[in-house]
Motif scaffolding. Structure first.
Motif, PDB file in Angstrom:
ATOM      1  N   PRO A   1       0.813  -1.229   0.000  1.00 31.98           N
ATOM      2  CA  PRO A   1       0.000   0.000   0.000  1.00 31.98           C
ATOM      3  C   PRO A   1       0.841   1.271   0.000  1.00 31.98           C
ATOM      4  O   PRO A   1       0.335   2.341  -0.312  1.00 31.98           O
ATOM      5  N   LYS A   2       2.143   1.143   0.292  1.00 30.21           N
ATOM      6  CA  LYS A   2       3.001   2.323   0.360  1.00 30.21           C
ATOM      7  C   LYS A   2       3.657   2.625  -0.984  1.00 30.21           C
ATOM      8  O   LYS A   2       3.620   3.765  -1.459  1.00 30.21           O
TER       9      LYS A   2
ATOM     10  N   SER B   1       3.123   0.538  -3.860  1.00 29.82           N
ATOM     11  CA  SER B   1       2.324  -0.118  -4.920  1.00 29.82           C
ATOM     12  C   SER B   1       3.061  -1.255  -5.609  1.00 29.82           C
ATOM     13  O   SER B   1       2.671  -1.695  -6.692  1.00 29.82           O
TER      14      SER B   1
ATOM     15  N   GLN C   1       4.103  -3.796   7.022  1.00 22.82           N
ATOM     16  CA  GLN C   1       2.682  -3.541   6.884  1.00 22.82           C
ATOM     17  C   GLN C   1       1.886  -4.497   7.773  1.00 22.82           C
ATOM     18  O   GLN C   1       2.307  -5.624   8.014  1.00 22.82           O
TER      19      GLN C   1
ATOM     20  N   ILE D   1      -2.552  -6.475   5.822  1.00 23.23           N
ATOM     21  CA  ILE D   1      -2.486  -6.292   4.377  1.00 23.23           C
ATOM     22  C   ILE D   1      -3.365  -7.324   3.684  1.00 23.23           C
ATOM     23  O   ILE D   1      -3.531  -8.449   4.168  1.00 23.23           O
TER      24      ILE D   1
END
Length: 304
Positions: free
Chosen positions: A140-141, A143, A196, A199
């Motif tokens: 998410p950071k 991609s 993460q 996730i």
């Protein structure tokens, strides 16, 4: 009209599986028309198809010995079905009838063969029944798609929830449970090195087969290692949609009994849209398919 198959001693799982494959039009048409089939299992399967086309409806026929995977012992229908499809697949690939039974086709959606080349060898069995799914993790950071896993399948084993008295669940809910996102508690991205939590791991279908086999996972092991059967009633629809693809039901394998002792039968729909119940040698016309509590393996054919 469907033809009964002789029980040779605990072969109801084989007979039920064979009935559904015999009534898979593209598969049976190929074997019926080809006279250059090589391989012991493939030859016995072809002989069964030819004999079923010639036989009188009142006479049952005996499947050849090479179609049995465990002679004299009861076998799970899902295990037998995978044995037979894999055996036919391998024998067609290795046979001399390569122009009719196999071809080389370009890889789609990133698929590669085991050696990493650009083509894969495919048999008619794989062309009919094989699909491919993909699972992926995306950071998410940054991609980054750090983990992508491709998997081919000839059947999907759908989870079946424990029985709730008086309630019937839908097949669609089982499919949704199979394809739902998984949450990972902790994960570290290999690219940006960020850690993460919670996730999401996503699953999607890259390719759906022409004929889709859905296995309802009704048997489970408890904490003591004992196998139990889940008798949850499932509404089996005549048509189903998966990832925008539409399928029509044409066959079922049913299981009655419990995990220790049971019996397999088949329900098949012929080209005239009439259903027949196949119980080894016995074949009867019925108004609909099977009981929602006995349905075990479903055969759907793509319509669009």
């Amino acid at each position: 009209m469907a033809i009964g198959l002789q029980n040779q001693g605990s072969t109801c799982s084989m007979n039920s599986s064979l009935q559904c494959l015999l009534h898979t039009p593209r598969l049976s048409d190929f074997f019926a028309k080809s006279d250059k089939i090589r391989g012991e299992v493939a030859n016995d399967f072809r002989k069964l198809i030819i004999e079923s086309m010639r036989s009188n409806a009142s006479v049952s026929i005996k499947p050849g010995p090479k179609l049995q995977s465990s002679p004299g012992s009861q076998q799970d229908a899902q295990e037998y079905l995978m044995f037979l499809l894999n055996a036919l697949d391998q024998e067609l690939k290795q046979g001399h009838d390569m122009r009719a039974a196999t071809k080389m086709k370009p890889v789609k959606s990133g698929r590669k063969d085991r050696k990493g080349g650009g083509q894969v060898q495919s048999s008619l069995v794989a062309e009919i029944f094989e699909g491919q799914s993909r699972t992926k993790l995306q950071c998410p950071k940054c991609s980054n798609e750090a983990s992508v896993t491709l998997e081919t399948f000839m059947s999907l084993s759908l989870p079946v929830p424990s029985s709730t008295v008086g309630n019937t669940i839908t097949l669609e809910s089982c499919i949704q449970e199979y394809t739902k996102d998984d949450m990972l508690d902790a994960w570290c991205c290999s690219k940006c090195k960020s850690k993460q939590h919670n996730i999401c791991k996503k699953m999607e279908f890259v390719k759906l087969p022409a004929c889709l086999i859905l296995h309802l996972a009704r048997f489970k092991c408890d904490s003591s290692g004992n196998v139990e059967k889940i008798d949850t009633a499932i509404d089996i629809p005549e048509s189903v949609e998966i990832s925008g693809q539409h399928y029509s039901l044409y066959g079922l394998i049913n299981h009655t009994g419990d995990a220790d002792y049971g019996h397999y039968t088949a329900s098949i729909k012929l080209g005239n849209s009439e259903w027949y119940a196949c119980d080894d040698e016995s074949v009867e016309h019925v108004s609909e398919h099977s009981s929602s509590t006995d349905a075990y393996i479903l055969f759907y054919q793509k319509t669009s």
